[in-house]
Design a protein around this motif. Sequence first.
Motif, PDB file in Angstrom:
ATOM      1  N   GLU A  78      47.139  27.462  47.750  1.00 22.01           N
ATOM      2  CA  GLU A  78      48.297  27.486  47.918  1.00 22.01           C
ATOM      3  C   GLU A  78      49.449  26.474  47.582  1.00 22.01           C
TER       4      GLU A  78
ATOM      5  N   TRP B  12      40.899  38.068  52.127  1.00 22.28           N
ATOM      6  CA  TRP B  12      41.306  39.929  52.795  1.00 22.28           C
ATOM      7  C   TRP B  12      41.777  40.200  54.089  1.00 22.28           C
ATOM      8  N   LYS B  15      45.378  39.427  54.790  1.00 19.09           N
ATOM      9  CA  LYS B  15      45.907  40.155  53.517  1.00 19.09           C
ATOM     10  C   LYS B  15      46.359  38.726  52.599  1.00 19.09           C
ATOM     11  N   LYS B  16      46.385  38.129  52.547  1.00 19.60           N
ATOM     12  CA  LYS B  16      46.570  37.175  51.070  1.00 19.60           C
ATOM     13  C   LYS B  16      45.818  37.796  49.770  1.00 19.60           C
ATOM     14  N   TYR B  17      45.855  39.138  49.551  1.00 22.84           N
ATOM     15  CA  TYR B  17      45.474  39.684  48.213  1.00 22.84           C
ATOM     16  C   TYR B  17      46.025  38.769  47.116  1.00 22.84           C
ATOM     17  N   TRP B  18      46.993  38.716  46.882  1.00 24.21           N
ATOM     18  CA  TRP B  18      47.678  38.332  45.550  1.00 24.21           C
ATOM     19  C   TRP B  18      46.985  36.647  44.997  1.00 24.21           C
ATOM     20  N   LEU B  19      46.175  35.920  46.289  1.00 24.35           N
ATOM     21  CA  LEU B  19      45.502  34.731  45.936  1.00 24.35           C
ATOM     22  C   LEU B  19      44.388  35.454  45.272  1.00 24.35           C
ATOM     23  N   VAL B  22      43.642  34.632  42.089  1.00 19.26           N
ATOM     24  CA  VAL B  22      43.852  33.112  41.468  1.00 19.26           C
ATOM     25  C   VAL B  22      43.006  32.468  42.031  1.00 19.26           C
TER      26      VAL B  22
END
Lengths: 608, 49
Positions: A78, B12, B15-19, B22
């Motif tokens: 991040e 998962w 809930k850091k799906y956007w990662l 990436v």
Amino acid sequence: MKVLGISAFYHDSAAALVDGSRVLAAAQEERFTRVKHDASFPKEAIEFCLSSSGLNLKDLDAVVFYEKPFLKFERILETYLAFAPHGFSAFRKSFPLWITEKLFQKKTLTENLSNLCSFDPGSKLLFTEHHASHCASAYLPSPFEKAAIVTLDGVGEWATTVIAEGKGKQITPLKEIHFPHSLGLLYSALTYYLGFVVNSGEYKVMGLAPYGEPIYRDKFLDIIDVKEDGSFRLNQKFFDYCTGLKMVNKRFERHFGQPARTAESEIQKFHVDVAASLQAVTEEVVSKIVMFAYKQTGQKNLCLAGGVALNCVANGKLLATSPFENIWVQPAAGDAGGALGAALLASHDHESVSKHVGTADAMKGSFLGPEYGRDEILRQLESSGAMFEELQEDKLITKTASVLAHGKIVGWMNGKMEFGPRALGSRSILADPRSPDMQKNLNLKIKQRESFRPFAPAVLQEDQASYFELESESPYMLFVSQVRGEHLTKVSSDRSAFAGLGSISDVRSTVPAVTHIDNSARIQTVLPTTNPKFHTLLKKFKEITGLGMLINTSFNVRGEPIVATPEDAYRCFMNTELDYLVIGNFLLDKKKQPTPVFGETKRSFPLD
Amino acid sequence: MSTILEFLAFLWKRKKYWLFPVSIVLLLIGGILAFAQGSVLAPFIYTLF
């Protein structure tokens, strides 16, 4: 409930073994491998912990690693994304390391544990969060039944600062400050800027601070925005650590008007003033955080851990000014102590285990490391070619006190090695604090380090109040307090004019070698319960001199881990200008030693 | 591979799906860099990396 805690792979690898709330053993890997701040898997520390307790890995109920690698990796991902496209150079250098090694720490740990004794930890291998480990190391071995907990360090996974409350064995986090906003990283950034090694030179910055004036405080307040509740934000425009491989950037250097100091170059007034300003700001922030913890919890006890908790000047001010009645600081407050915290956290998870509560803490004076019996000392001394005599304990104490009173410098190795960065009388160099030249001589001739580095007094518990303003005990050398006025002497030099670091030779008190330029001292209270032999030595020294106090500094030279074995002690003895060495009941006189024994250069450790 | 899958399962769960995309891209780039470099050196600074 026997649990092994491990910290490793970043710095200060260590292992700690607990049984319920009892701490059985703990040690840092650097002491065995002789590599300062060794980050490797703590194989030898683990072997020591197990063998000293007569246990095998298979006897353990759990093995706990002190942080969560996946959570840390999430933070790194991040961070790179937040700053992209900046930071590609840092990404290019560090990311391969993560995806070839660090992401696989569970596998690495399992393999290393298996190699130790064909032991597959399987589901016994647990992971705790970095600051949960620090919180547990601060609170669970403390003597308190309830307490507020504050942990501050560089960074673990996300958290850099945690406020929590401990009740019984339950620890409840109340507030966290997250990366990149970190008081520990600010201190490390300035350590880098002042030309010292990050994660090692922070003590030097703290030691420099009293020589300066905090005239750059306002400049720091452009960099760190501190709120009344102690929450803070670092202005990332001044730092490089999120995107580069340095701590501060050019803007930071322009802000302060000077480039970063080159290592080993001359220390100027500017540098000491910056150190003083940083220390002032650090104390201000820590004070506000602690005040917030007090208001949130209403507790009368405070427990501290994390690298910033080793700032004994800030700790001393907290003790004097905070509303807490009692403050307890984990002696291994840095990451090594995370191993202990992780183990204690897991062991207290078991319903049969209750928290340690009592008049004393559960750290056993922090004497948790290896010790050597008579036969082993004898064997190592003989194999080193040393000349020695063995004395009855009372004669040894009398002789040692006598040579100390005559201005000699003694290496003192006795009993179990300390866990944590401080030598507390088991692996110490001792000297007479009344000598005006002792600080300079010890630094340059024995420790082979910068002349400004201060020394600490080890004082008899019963004599502490007559010499220092500190009212509570400081057995782990983690509180600074003022020398009492009646022991101070008038100094001729003018502090308003920078006298350079030469002002260390000013005689400020009746114990000048342990009195800092601001008339403070980093006190170690020596208790007869946890360190009886050292306490007896101090009493004998008092009989001869009238002073129940000695200089106590770690038994090592600059860049060297504190000695662990009799052989390490003898090697250090022979490579420095120490006059005498005491190991157990053996006494060694430098004049009687063959030279050179090891054929080493005087400096065999890289400078830190 | 099991560690990578474990890490993706970890994301998962958080809930850091956007990662997800990436991570996969960065892991691939990182893998190429590691392969190209032959050896990896730890940066000298604090425990950030």
